[in-house]
Design an enzyme around this catalytic site. Structure first.
Site, PDB file in Angstrom:
ATOM      1  N   ASP A  21      -9.669  -1.358   8.520  1.00  0.00           N
ATOM      2  CA  ASP A  21      -9.202  -0.368   7.288  1.00  0.00           C
ATOM      3  C   ASP A  21      -9.932   0.949   7.431  1.00  0.00           C
ATOM      4  O   ASP A  21     -11.104   0.997   7.294  1.00  0.00           O
ATOM      5  CB  ASP A  21      -9.524  -1.460   6.118  1.00  0.00           C
ATOM      6  CG  ASP A  21      -9.024  -0.548   5.012  1.00  0.00           C
ATOM      7  OD1 ASP A  21      -8.668   0.736   4.847  1.00  0.00           O
ATOM      8  OD2 ASP A  21      -9.216  -1.126   3.894  1.00  0.00           O
ATOM      9  N   LYS A  55      -6.047   9.342   0.666  1.00  0.00           N
ATOM     10  CA  LYS A  55      -7.247  10.290   1.046  1.00  0.00           C
ATOM     11  C   LYS A  55      -7.135  11.327   1.880  1.00  0.00           C
ATOM     12  O   LYS A  55      -7.280  12.520   1.235  1.00  0.00           O
ATOM     13  CB  LYS A  55      -8.401   9.332   1.468  1.00  0.00           C
ATOM     14  CG  LYS A  55      -8.297   7.808   1.301  1.00  0.00           C
ATOM     15  CD  LYS A  55      -9.055   7.604  -0.263  1.00  0.00           C
ATOM     16  CE  LYS A  55      -8.843   6.106  -0.519  1.00  0.00           C
ATOM     17  NZ  LYS A  55      -9.253   5.860  -1.690  1.00  0.00           N
ATOM     18  N   TRP A 109     -14.595  -2.847  -0.686  1.00  0.00           N
ATOM     19  CA  TRP A 109     -13.088  -3.158  -0.182  1.00  0.00           C
ATOM     20  C   TRP A 109     -12.853  -4.137   0.881  1.00  0.00           C
ATOM     21  O   TRP A 109     -11.971  -4.918   0.861  1.00  0.00           O
ATOM     22  CB  TRP A 109     -12.664  -1.634   0.151  1.00  0.00           C
ATOM     23  CG  TRP A 109     -12.271  -0.681  -0.873  1.00  0.00           C
ATOM     24  CD1 TRP A 109     -13.193   0.130  -1.112  1.00  0.00           C
ATOM     25  CD2 TRP A 109     -11.370  -0.969  -1.846  1.00  0.00           C
ATOM     26  NE1 TRP A 109     -12.666   0.866  -2.227  1.00  0.00           N
ATOM     27  CE2 TRP A 109     -11.538   0.147  -2.609  1.00  0.00           C
ATOM     28  CE3 TRP A 109     -10.312  -1.822  -2.232  1.00  0.00           C
ATOM     29  CZ2 TRP A 109     -10.940   0.285  -4.061  1.00  0.00           C
ATOM     30  CZ3 TRP A 109      -9.551  -1.782  -3.432  1.00  0.00           C
ATOM     31  CH2 TRP A 109      -9.978  -0.635  -4.146  1.00  0.00           C
TER      32      TRP A 109
END
Lengths: 360, 360
Positions: free
Chosen positions: B173, B197, B104
């Site tokens: 992030d 999530k 990511w």
């Protein structure tokens, strides 16, 4: 005390079909025998991918969409596309025509100006957005790559009866009348629509785009909003709003069960007709939009005795008629009567309006 | 035959607390005595605005968020922010440091490069993303406006134990470990997290941003994604994904009822501990991530006998253990054990793993 039946005239997020909500409620915890909620599923699971593909096919069937078009689903609402359309379709020095017929097309043009050259081909603000001038009077720019218009203006209650006949690819914001009637795709290059009127809950936008346009898109767009990327990855490149997509899929099935867009158009025309008739025949209510361009989705009206407006809205709410307050930039009353609003809801509103007028 | 209990280890969209789903199901058609679904309400209605404000306050309470920070809610997922962060915070010629510790952060840096100058301060790809090098070895650019890192890498199962101590504003992030533990806001300029999530279903991103940064944002961003605009309009400028926001509000209440982020951290540490212990003590399973940086959210492991992987995944599914297949760029097994996963689910996985190992 709660009234027995609630009719929700909200402009969006708007009323959803009761059948759709009941199905969503029933399978909220266990979807498709998976033992989990659809919103707990990976968007890359075969089960969700099948749902996504079936939703696309149902939409294609409903619209009788020509093969030249691709369907994209993207997160967020139509306002994001006000910027993302010129960013995808134009370089900064390129030009597009915009027609301004109400609040949303004005916003679309103002936002597009920040990313490309915009020519305002027509602007009806001086007419208080009450009509749409003949295409022959529009000042088109020969260099413009497309012409953008908003097919239905939710705030000002103005709707194109047919697509404008110009010798230019059309880019159309159909957020508030998408799926309310069949679409003639001749001349269309791109159609976009936020979900929260006739598609489902807020958080999703549908884009129909000519496939040959995808190859011409720029690379100045964030990757997740790039039309070629969305197409290449079947709109699943990044995690989409899966639950909203699922609800949209239920709405598409519901529309098919109703008989499709021709049936919806007839129902919508009838609902609008009886409501405008009530307004025109009354001494209290008034709608000044040119009848040819009156919206079948958002029926706006004013009270000739303006000071009665708060009482009208308050009593309507008590009678179970919600969301009738006009948009802040326009005021007055707005009854949004999208696909999910049955004729009974419009009849209840008419009855209330007539009684209110008799009792003042 | 369906197993009695399903445990969903999906990396996201992920498992939601059962209590939250039950409440959403109960009030799906009639919310807050309004007679309509929360997803049919205008985002500008006083009732939805109250929900939005309460959700923000609950999040502020949970995080013990310093007053210097503003909370923004925006449509879409964290990947959009890979572009929108540099677009908001940097001019095209300005530079930022990026640390690459997995899939990511690599994607974030690659996307940011399209909109500004990016200096890769550290990159652990050559280590197969199995550790995080000491900050003293990072090659920071003195001109960089911020340092970006991903606090937890869902694909590679690597997590920062504490925020890196650099003399540079941090942009983080936290998509996959947000709300899983308390946050120390010292040095933080911006935190962002996709919802799917630990916050709610997919389609929403939460941004925590220092208020003094808002005045420095650029104007090269589409208006609906501009941080100052989101702040000015309380994240309601355009129609937000209201139903997702509502579910997030229920998750925040649920977290408060659990006792807050300190309690969640303890539970999450315990779940991860017993699972890594099982892996380390077995002769079949292996995790090569530096123990100091092992993720508490996404426990990845491989089978030493690689050809048994399909059988492992198939039997796990039959045992009611879903979503264990590793991400396509990494392969292997991944058990995502976010806040909503109770210890019983991890115990069921451990039991299955041990039995599988005994039976081969």
């Amino acid at each position: 005390m709660q009234p027995q039946t609630i009719w929700n005239f909200s402009a969006g997020p708007a009323m959803l079909p009761q059948e759709v909500l009941l199905q969503a409620q029933k399978e909220l915890l266990i979807w498709n025998n998976m033992g989990v909620s659809v919103m707990e599923m990976s968007h890359r699971s075969p089960e969700f991918e099948a749902l996504a593909e079936e939703a696309k096919q149902d939409l294609r069937d409903l619209l009788n969409l020509p093969d030249e078009f691709e369907i994209l689903f993207t997160a967020g609402g139509a306002q994001a596309q006000f910027a993302l359309i010129p960013m995808n379709l134009l370089q900064a020095e390129e030009v597009a025509d915009y027609v301004i017929t109400g609040n949303w097309s004005q916003k679309a043009a103002n936002e597009a100006k920040r990313f490309a050259q915009i020519n305002v081909a027509a602007d009806t603000e001086s007419l208080h957005f009450s009509s749409i001038p003949d295409v022959s009077t529009w000042k088109l720019n020969p260099a413009a790559k497309y012409l953008h218009y908003v097919s239905n203006e939710t705030v000002h209650g103005v709707q194109f009866d047919v697509a404008p006949q110009v010798n230019k690819p059309l880019v159309v914001d159909m957020s508030s009348d998408f799926l309310s009637r069949p679409v003639n795709f001749s001349g269309i290059e791109l159609i976009y629509a936020g979900a929260q009127k006739n598609i489902g809950p807020a958080g999703l936008t549908v884009i129909l785009i000519r496939k040959d346009l995808l190859a011409k898109c720029t690379e100045r767009v964030p990757a997740v909003f790039s039309y070629p990327t969305l197409e290449k990855e079947s709109s699943l490149a990044n995690t989409p709003p899966t639950f909203v997509w699922y609800l949209a899929s239920l709405v598409f099935k519901w529309l098919k069960r109703q008989g499709g867009l021709q049936v919806m158009q007839e129902r919508n025309q009838h609902k609008a007709k009886i409501l405008y008739q009530t307004i025109d025949e009354s001494n209290l209510y008034v709608n000044k939009v040119d009848p040819r361009y009156r919206s079948k989705m958002n029926v706006i009206f004013d009270l000739k005795k303006e000071d009665l407006l708060p009482q009208f809205l308050a009593e309507a709410k008590l009678a179970g008629l919600l969301g009738l307050k006009g948009h802040k930039v326009r005021g007055g009353v707005r009854a949004s009567i999208y696909n999910a609003m049955p004729v009974e809801g419009v009849q209840a509103l008419i009855k209330f309006m007539q009684e209110f007028e008799q009792n003042i």
